[in-house]
Structure formats: C-alpha cells, structure tokens
Design an enzyme around this catalytic site. Sequence first.
Site, short mmCIF file in Angstrom:
data_model
loop_
_atom_site.label_atom_id
_atom_site.label_comp_id
_atom_site.label_asym_id
_atom_site.label_seq_id
_atom_site.Cartn_x
_atom_site.Cartn_y
_atom_site.Cartn_z
N PHE A 68 33.90 80.71 31.27
CA PHE A 68 34.50 81.44 30.15
C PHE A 68 35.97 81.10 29.95
CE2 PHE A 68 31.31 84.58 31.98
CZ PHE A 68 30.26 84.07 31.22
N HIS B 21 34.34 81.17 40.24
CA HIS B 21 32.88 80.95 40.24
C HIS B 21 32.51 79.61 39.59
CE1 HIS B 21 33.11 85.13 41.27
NE2 HIS B 21 31.81 85.24 41.40
N ARG C 201 38.39 82.27 45.91
CA ARG C 201 38.68 83.34 44.93
C ARG C 201 39.38 84.51 45.62
NH1 ARG C 201 33.38 87.12 44.05
NH2 ARG C 201 32.37 86.71 46.03
N ASP D 15 23.51 83.27 40.01
CA ASP D 15 23.92 83.51 38.62
C ASP D 15 23.33 82.46 37.68
OD1 ASP D 15 25.31 85.63 39.51
OD2 ASP D 15 27.31 84.86 39.08
N ARG E 153 33.25 80.57 44.84
CA ARG E 153 32.63 81.84 45.24
C ARG E 153 32.21 81.84 46.71
NH1 ARG E 153 26.87 84.12 42.86
NH2 ARG E 153 26.99 86.22 43.72
N GLU F 279 37.48 86.62 26.32
CA GLU F 279 38.29 85.60 26.99
C GLU F 279 39.23 84.87 26.03
OE1 GLU F 279 34.64 86.47 29.27
OE2 GLU F 279 34.99 85.84 27.19
#
Length: 315
Positions: free
Chosen positions: A83, A109, A10, A117, A167, A58
């Site tokens: 998303f 992610h 990322r 998460d 991530r 989104e």
Amino acid sequence: MAEVIKKATRESFGMAVTALAEKNKDIVVLDADLAEATKTVMFKKRFSERFIDCGIAECNMIGVAAGMATCGKIPFAASFAMFSAGRAFEQVRNSVGYPKLNVKIVGSHAGISVGEDGATHQCCEDIALMRTIPGMVILNPADHYEMTAAVEAAATHYGPVYIRLGRLAVESFNDPDKGYKFKLGKGITLRDGKDITIIATGLMVSEALNAVKILEQEGIDARLINIHTIKPIDRDIIIKAAKETGKIVTVEEHNIIGGLGEAVSSVLCEEIPTPVVKIGVNDCFGHSGPAVDLLKEFGLSTDNIVATVRKALNK
C-alpha cells in the site's frame, strides 16, 4: 559483544523510531490503520500528539506527510509495502519524489514471508517501484541493529527515503560492539572469499550467512556482501568482488525483475561484465502459507543458495 536479538525488523523499526523521537522533536509518524502490525503503535503510545492515524487511505497519508515535511517536520509514513509503495505510488512520485521532500516512506510486511496474508499482500515489487523514482534512497536492513542504524540514517538524510520492513523474526548477526557501522550507500563484506561472491539484502542475508558456512565445509570459499542500501548502490564493493571472484549470486526476497539482482547486473554490465545468477521471486505471485515453508518453496532458503552456488561454480 552485543546481545543477539531475534526480532522482526518491523518491531525493530517501531523501537528505533520511538527512541529517536526522544531526541528529535521534529519526527512525526503517520500510519494507515495498521499501527499494531507495522509496530508504529510503540510510537503512538509514547508520542500520541505526534502520531496521526490516517485510516485506510494511504494516498492521503502520503499527501499529509508531504505537507508536514514542507513545515519542517520529519514524517515517517507507514503501511504495508503493498500500500505505501504500491497503492500510493503516484503520490510518492509526484508529492514526495518530484519536489524532493523530506518524507520517509515505510513499507512493512514486504516479500513472500508475509505468509498467510497471501498474494495480495506479499509485495515483491516495492523495491522495483521505488528504484524508478529519481532521488529516492532505498534501505532494506537485515537485522535489529541494522534497522536501528538505518532509521537514524534515514532521519538524518534530507530527502525521500523508502525503508523496507519484514514480518518474520530474524536473529541478529551485526555486532555494534565489534566495529559494525552503518553508512548510507555502502555495502558490508560479512565474509571474505575468493571463489564466488554472494550479494544479499534484507531477510536473505541471514540465509546467505548460513549458506556460506555450509559451503566452507565443502571447501568453497564464498565471499558474502550485505547490501542494505539498494539505492544508491555501492558500485565499488560490487566491482571489486567481480574482479576478485569472477562470479556473482544475488539473493533477495523480491521479484528478480527490478530488484537487487538487476541493480547489481546494471553496475557490472557497465563496468566489468560478469556472470550473475539471481535468486529471488521468479516473475510470479505468491500464495498463502506458513512463511518458512513459502520461503523454501520459492527458493529463498539456505539450501537453494548452496545449490545455486555449486551450480554457478560448475558452469
């Protein structure tokens, strides 16, 4: 020899798209209120006039990106994979895929390594979703240098592209100074071998590299192929490996349903039926926990790749 760089892909994406925008004035970036996490904040700081924060919306972000593409821009629309690929699937399909617009959808992610998460954000379905959209190119780079090259290839390619970001930091193994070249739709043989072939993608390529070294010490000559482009997949490299080694193990940080393993199996069942063992998330949701521990728990580790190869060879 190129510097060994340990970064999450990322972060490499944020650096790459910002650097590329210096040369290409048509590149714009959209984000859904997650710029710090997706690292598009780098682009925002350098090109604030070409950055649009669409908020936690989104579906609208993909619509805005589609509109900008019709005006000649090259939009990179970023959010968490859950998303950008999941929540906005209908807009990606109908507003980008169907009209074949030049939009780059960025899913950060992705996979179990999102860690704390938890299941709601650990998207292990994004590759499967994007594979179903006609004409969608799917990129899952494995390290810093590959992500840099993939972003440039995505910007050059005209049409919809999905780029998967991780991530967790990973040490680079590709070396541009030693002939590494990225070509859309072409896999890379990282290690040759005659006993069995491991085909890996994304974060799992690094784990597979470690596994190949351990197997070599045990006298097992394993071939390793990095598939950075899931779609269109490199049929030739897969068929060649099947003919020459006879058995395949696929490794992905994604559900084994609809991902790399199924894409490889689809090629082989049509061309040269070959035993394929799939390592991935076994049709289940993840849960919260430290990323490295979760990868081991779900079998996405060097140790499990080694054990799986041994078992496959003994069948």
